[in-house]
Scaffold this active site. Structure first.
Site, mmCIF file in Angstrom:
data_model
loop_
_atom_site.group_PDB
_atom_site.id
_atom_site.type_symbol
_atom_site.label_atom_id
_atom_site.label_comp_id
_atom_site.label_asym_id
_atom_site.label_seq_id
_atom_site.Cartn_x
_atom_site.Cartn_y
_atom_site.Cartn_z
ATOM 1 N N GLN A 1 -27.794 -37.590 -68.270
ATOM 2 C CA GLN A 1 -27.246 -36.274 -68.604
ATOM 3 C C GLN A 1 -25.901 -36.098 -67.932
ATOM 4 O O GLN A 1 -25.732 -36.402 -66.758
ATOM 5 C CB GLN A 1 -28.213 -35.178 -68.137
ATOM 6 C CG GLN A 1 -27.598 -33.920 -67.563
ATOM 7 C CD GLN A 1 -26.880 -33.078 -68.596
ATOM 8 O OE1 GLN A 1 -27.117 -33.215 -69.792
ATOM 9 N NE2 GLN A 1 -25.996 -32.211 -68.155
ATOM 10 N N THR A 2 -24.922 -35.610 -68.690
ATOM 11 C CA THR A 2 -23.645 -35.279 -68.084
ATOM 12 C C THR A 2 -22.971 -34.154 -68.862
ATOM 13 O O THR A 2 -23.162 -34.026 -70.063
ATOM 14 C CB THR A 2 -22.706 -36.502 -68.029
ATOM 15 O OG1 THR A 2 -21.468 -36.131 -67.425
ATOM 16 C CG2 THR A 2 -22.458 -37.062 -69.418
ATOM 17 N N ARG A 3 -22.188 -33.352 -68.165
ATOM 18 C CA ARG A 3 -21.321 -32.359 -68.791
ATOM 19 C C ARG A 3 -19.875 -32.601 -68.380
ATOM 20 O O ARG A 3 -19.004 -31.765 -68.609
ATOM 21 C CB ARG A 3 -21.724 -30.923 -68.414
ATOM 22 C CG ARG A 3 -21.968 -30.671 -66.947
ATOM 23 C CD ARG A 3 -22.084 -29.199 -66.617
ATOM 24 N NE ARG A 3 -20.894 -28.718 -65.954
ATOM 25 C CZ ARG A 3 -20.710 -28.754 -64.636
ATOM 26 N NH1 ARG A 3 -21.634 -29.241 -63.840
ATOM 27 N NH2 ARG A 3 -19.583 -28.290 -64.117
ATOM 28 N N HIS B 1 -16.840 -41.682 -65.027
ATOM 29 C CA HIS B 1 -15.898 -42.569 -64.360
ATOM 30 C C HIS B 1 -16.637 -43.817 -63.898
ATOM 31 O O HIS B 1 -17.823 -44.007 -64.219
ATOM 32 C CB HIS B 1 -15.204 -41.855 -63.202
ATOM 33 C CG HIS B 1 -16.129 -41.109 -62.281
ATOM 34 N ND1 HIS B 1 -17.028 -41.738 -61.466
ATOM 35 C CD2 HIS B 1 -16.288 -39.776 -62.078
ATOM 36 C CE1 HIS B 1 -17.701 -40.843 -60.770
ATOM 37 N NE2 HIS B 1 -17.281 -39.639 -61.123
ATOM 38 N N HIS C 1 -20.065 -43.483 -62.284
ATOM 39 C CA HIS C 1 -21.115 -43.166 -63.247
ATOM 40 C C HIS C 1 -21.573 -44.424 -63.984
ATOM 41 O O HIS C 1 -22.763 -44.619 -64.243
ATOM 42 C CB HIS C 1 -20.598 -42.153 -64.284
ATOM 43 C CG HIS C 1 -20.425 -40.768 -63.747
ATOM 44 N ND1 HIS C 1 -19.284 -40.034 -63.977
ATOM 45 C CD2 HIS C 1 -21.245 -39.982 -63.012
ATOM 46 C CE1 HIS C 1 -19.408 -38.844 -63.386
ATOM 47 N NE2 HIS C 1 -20.584 -38.798 -62.804
ATOM 48 N N GLY D 1 -28.381 -35.925 -62.425
ATOM 49 C CA GLY D 1 -27.054 -35.895 -61.817
ATOM 50 C C GLY D 1 -26.848 -34.633 -61.000
ATOM 51 O O GLY D 1 -27.810 -33.979 -60.573
ATOM 52 N N ASP E 1 -25.160 -31.947 -62.210
ATOM 53 C CA ASP E 1 -24.595 -31.047 -63.197
ATOM 54 C C ASP E 1 -25.310 -29.711 -63.279
ATOM 55 O O ASP E 1 -24.952 -28.874 -64.091
ATOM 56 C CB ASP E 1 -24.679 -31.695 -64.589
ATOM 57 C CG ASP E 1 -23.646 -32.798 -64.780
ATOM 58 O OD1 ASP E 1 -22.755 -32.889 -63.923
ATOM 59 O OD2 ASP E 1 -23.752 -33.547 -65.744
ATOM 60 N N HIS E 2 -26.343 -29.485 -62.504
ATOM 61 C CA HIS E 2 -27.217 -28.349 -62.743
ATOM 62 C C HIS E 2 -27.035 -27.221 -61.764
ATOM 63 O O HIS E 2 -27.731 -26.249 -61.820
ATOM 64 C CB HIS E 2 -28.666 -28.821 -62.728
ATOM 65 C CG HIS E 2 -28.896 -30.002 -63.641
ATOM 66 N ND1 HIS E 2 -29.011 -31.270 -63.150
ATOM 67 C CD2 HIS E 2 -28.984 -30.084 -64.979
ATOM 68 C CE1 HIS E 2 -29.183 -32.101 -64.172
ATOM 69 N NE2 HIS E 2 -29.164 -31.421 -65.282
#
Length: 303
Positions: free
Chosen positions: A206-208, A212, A215, A300, A302-303
């Protein structure tokens, strides 16, 4: 008289959907066309961007086992216990908020046409519950804070209505997207592609944000450690204010694919409206990726 045993919808080697059955809510074509005609005479609600994302994922089965927007009992149970009223794990409330003037025209058992900003009917909601909520309580239980510096709290307190409609939805047609159509899978279509490639262990990332080199290394090592293939599934619905736009990000993801080993990675987009809900959101993302066929999930920041 004995009842026949329930047979899971999916028998392939991919991870089964949450609850065992993919809850796709679109009607067959003829029934959908008839409902589309009838929807013109129903009270209509124009969906905002977040509601549109939620409806799309409800209709496709990405929010399985949900069959609509949460009623009062399920909403309270999700806030208190991160479970639906029947005990099924579900950490984030999926709700349809409307203004009080619109809600005053409705009654339990009625129907509401759910339309996009162009007035196109996408689904019909069978109203089961009309209920007022305490946004401060929801903010505290979902986000752990009522501080408006948190983007999810600010959205809830300042931009959402206080009346929720709960009930099942019947899908007429999917929302239209004119960008990256080849990467916009439903759970069923992505499952079919993964199965056709012979992938039975899939770790979803999951990514927003743009990816790079770190990652890339993280995802390669996660796939190696779990003996799985990699699914990059970025959010392209609503993310955090100030984030890089999804058009730029998707071009980055596509460019990165050639730097993975051959036949080890797939890319699919997720039209999700993120809540930035911390641990609850991470668990929610894992459930959604399970519905798309993933067996593992990379959490990740991101949350």
């Amino acid at each position: 008289m004995n009842q026949p045993a329930l047979v899971p919808t999916f028998t392939e080697s991919l991870n089964p959907p949450h609850g065992g059955t993919l809850k796709e809510l679109y009607l067959p074509f003829a029934a959908a066309q008839a409902l589309k005609l009838r929807s013109a005479s129903l009270p209509g609600w124009t969906l905002d961007a977040r509601q549109l994302c939620d409806l799309e994922l409800l209709l496709s089965g990405a929010f399985s086992p949900l069959e609509g927007f949460l009623n009062r009992r399920d909403y309270a149970s999700v806030l208190d216990d991160m479970r639906l009223a029947d005990g099924t794990l579900w950490p984030i409330p999926i709700t349809l908020d409307v203004d009080e003037a619109f809600a005053a025209k409705l009654a339990s058992g009625g129907e509401v046409a759910l339309r996009d900003s162009e007035g196109v009917p996408l689904a019909v909601l069978k109203v089961e519950d009309i209920y007022f909520i305490d946004p401060l309580q929801e903010a505290h239980q979902v986000f752990g804070t009522t501080d408006r510096l948190h983007p999810g709290v600010a959205e809830l307190l300042d931009h959402r209505h206080r009346v929720y409609l709960g009930g099942r939805v019947q899908g007429i047609q999917a929302p239209q997207h004119h960008d990256f159509a080849e990467l916009r899978d439903t759970p069923r279509s992505l499952r079919a592609r993964l199965a056709a490639r012979g992938w039975n262990r899939v770790v979803a990332f999951q990514t927003r944000n743009p990816m790079h080199r770190a990652h890339r290394e993280l995802t390669v090592r996660a796939a190696e450690r779990t003996h799985a293939k990699l699914l990059i599934q970025p959010v392209v619905g609503l993310t955090k204010p100030g984030d890089v736009d999804h058009y730029t990000r998707v071009r980055c993801y596509k460019a990165l694919l050639k730097h993975y080993p051959q036949d080890s990675v797939d890319l699919s987009l997720l039209p999700l409206a993120m809540r930035m809900g911390g641990p609850r959101e991470a668990l929610w993302h894992a459930i959604i990726r399970k519905n798309y066929g993933a067996s593992h999930f990379i959490v990740g920041r991101d949350h």
